[in-house]
Design a protein around this motif. Structure first.
Motif, PDB file in Angstrom:
ATOM      1  N   ARG A  55       0.755  -1.230   0.000  1.00  0.00           N
ATOM      2  CA  ARG A  55       0.000   0.000   0.000  1.00  0.00           C
ATOM      3  C   ARG A  55       0.799   1.302   0.000  1.00  0.00           C
ATOM      4  O   ARG A  55       0.272   2.326   0.411  1.00  0.00           O
ATOM      5  CB  ARG A  55      -0.916   0.025   1.230  1.00  0.00           C
TER       6      ARG A  55
ATOM      7  N   ASP B  55      -8.890   9.655  -2.906  1.00  0.00           N
ATOM      8  CA  ASP B  55      -8.757   8.199  -2.732  1.00  0.00           C
ATOM      9  C   ASP B  55      -7.522   7.793  -1.926  1.00  0.00           C
ATOM     10  O   ASP B  55      -7.118   6.633  -1.957  1.00  0.00           O
ATOM     11  CB  ASP B  55      -8.726   7.482  -4.095  1.00  0.00           C
ATOM     12  N   LYS B  56      -6.927   8.732  -1.212  1.00  0.00           N
ATOM     13  CA  LYS B  56      -5.745   8.427  -0.401  1.00  0.00           C
ATOM     14  C   LYS B  56      -6.117   8.325   1.075  1.00  0.00           C
ATOM     15  O   LYS B  56      -7.126   8.880   1.529  1.00  0.00           O
ATOM     16  CB  LYS B  56      -4.682   9.517  -0.555  1.00  0.00           C
TER      17      LYS B  56
ATOM     18  N   LYS C 256      -0.876   4.463  -1.434  1.00  0.00           N
ATOM     19  CA  LYS C 256      -2.182   4.878  -0.927  1.00  0.00           C
ATOM     20  C   LYS C 256      -2.087   5.847   0.242  1.00  0.00           C
ATOM     21  O   LYS C 256      -3.090   6.373   0.698  1.00  0.00           O
ATOM     22  CB  LYS C 256      -2.985   3.642  -0.490  1.00  0.00           C
TER      23      LYS C 256
END
Length: 318
Positions: free
Chosen positions: A110, A191-192, A113
């Motif tokens: 990830r 979207d983070k 992200k």
């Protein structure tokens, strides 16, 4: 009787084959495939030959598919934050208490992200009591700077608050308008999972609200406070957390804070307790039933049974 059962089975098979033929005619099913499956050639090297003039054959260069980036067998790149949290919990249960294994998995899966943010504000409005954005810095999971710009507030600056913000009149000469900066920053945050310290102040300066389940506020983390040996209910500064847990000094000197340094420190603190933080978050999330579409245990062939067959297609196949 066995003969009766055989005829019944045969009729069911005939209906199955007839419906399958209808799907093939409509382009919904490959001629020799199954629902939800790929043709055998996909993902494999294909070997073909070229015929030379003398009748011999030579192999043609194999078509090798582009390597796919394997993220995880149980976690997709577009997984939601609650899925990420549950994945941390699963890794913990599989790792027999070894945080090293979980840390490596999380880091590999990830990194793109996560971002950390910190903003510096100046005073505008009556007596300079209104806080407006004057600088914003965003760093990635590794602490590398992905955004750092000075921002021109929408109202005239009354108090630069240089002692804390580090902002001076000189910085505003090349600053970009607030609306332009806001659009650039929100594009990065989309979207983070966003890390920050007292991050609600940063979002307020951006005139933005980030989803709570995608926000990690180091000022509100019981895990960090316990690890630092501080009372959970006491407000603790980023400076004190950095001193206790990272053994480094930040926000020193008379030139004000550095939003880049503060964002990097917030990310370091998050990574320090990431596994435990996400584990506790996973336990606080309600269980979610598996999707029948993505569940590998589900058998897609069941959807050819009568109960799943559309009425219009059933009539055309019989």
């Amino acid at each position: 009787s066995p003969q009766g059962r055989s005829k019944k089975k045969s009729r069911k098979h005939q209906r199955f084959m007839a419906r399958r033929a209808v799907l093939e005619q409509k382009g919904l099913l490959s001629p020799h495939g199954h629902l939800g499956s790929q043709s055998p050639e996909v993902g494999l090297e294909t070997h073909t030959t070229l015929t030379k003039a003398n009748g011999t054959t030579a192999p043609r260069c194999d078509k090798v598919p582009k390597p796919k980036r394997i993220v995880s067998s149980s976690l997709s790149p577009s997984a939601s934050p609650d899925s990420i949290a549950r994945h941390h919990s699963v890794l913990l249960s599989q790792g027999n208490g070894s945080s090293k294994k979980v840390w490596t998995s999380s880091h590999v899966l990830r990194p793109g992200k996560y971002v950390a943010i910190d903003c510096e504000m100046v005073g505008t409005g009556p007596q300079g009591k209104l806080s407006e954005l004057a600088r914003c810095s965003v760093v990635n999971y590794e602490g590398d700077v992905v955004y750092d710009k000075y921002v021109l507030p929408e109202l005239p600056i009354v108090d630069y608050r240089t002692r804390w913000s580090g902002i001076t009149k000189q910085h505003m000469k090349n600053a970009i308008p607030f609306k332009a900066a806001q659009a650039e920053i929100l594009k990065i945050l989309k979207d983070k999972i966003v890390v920050g310290h007292a991050i609600h102040n940063d979002f307020q300066a951006l005139k933005y609200f980030h989803p709570k389940d995608r926000t990690r506020d180091t000022s509100q983390s019981p895990v960090l406070k316990k690890r630092a040996g501080l009372p959970v209910r006491v407000n603790v500064s980023l400076k004190n957390l950095a001193r206790h847990l990272l053994h480094k000094k930040i926000q020193v000197g008379c030139k004000g804070h550095s939003s880049v340094e503060d964002a990097q420190t917030a990310m370091e603190l998050y990574r320090l307790v990431e596994v435990q933080w996400e584990k506790e978050l996973a336990h606080s999330l309600p269980p979610r039933p598996p999707s029948p579409i993505t569940d590998p245990a589900a058998d897609s062939s069941q959807y050819l049974d009568d109960q799943y067959w559309p009425t219009d297609l059933m009539a055309s196949s019989l």
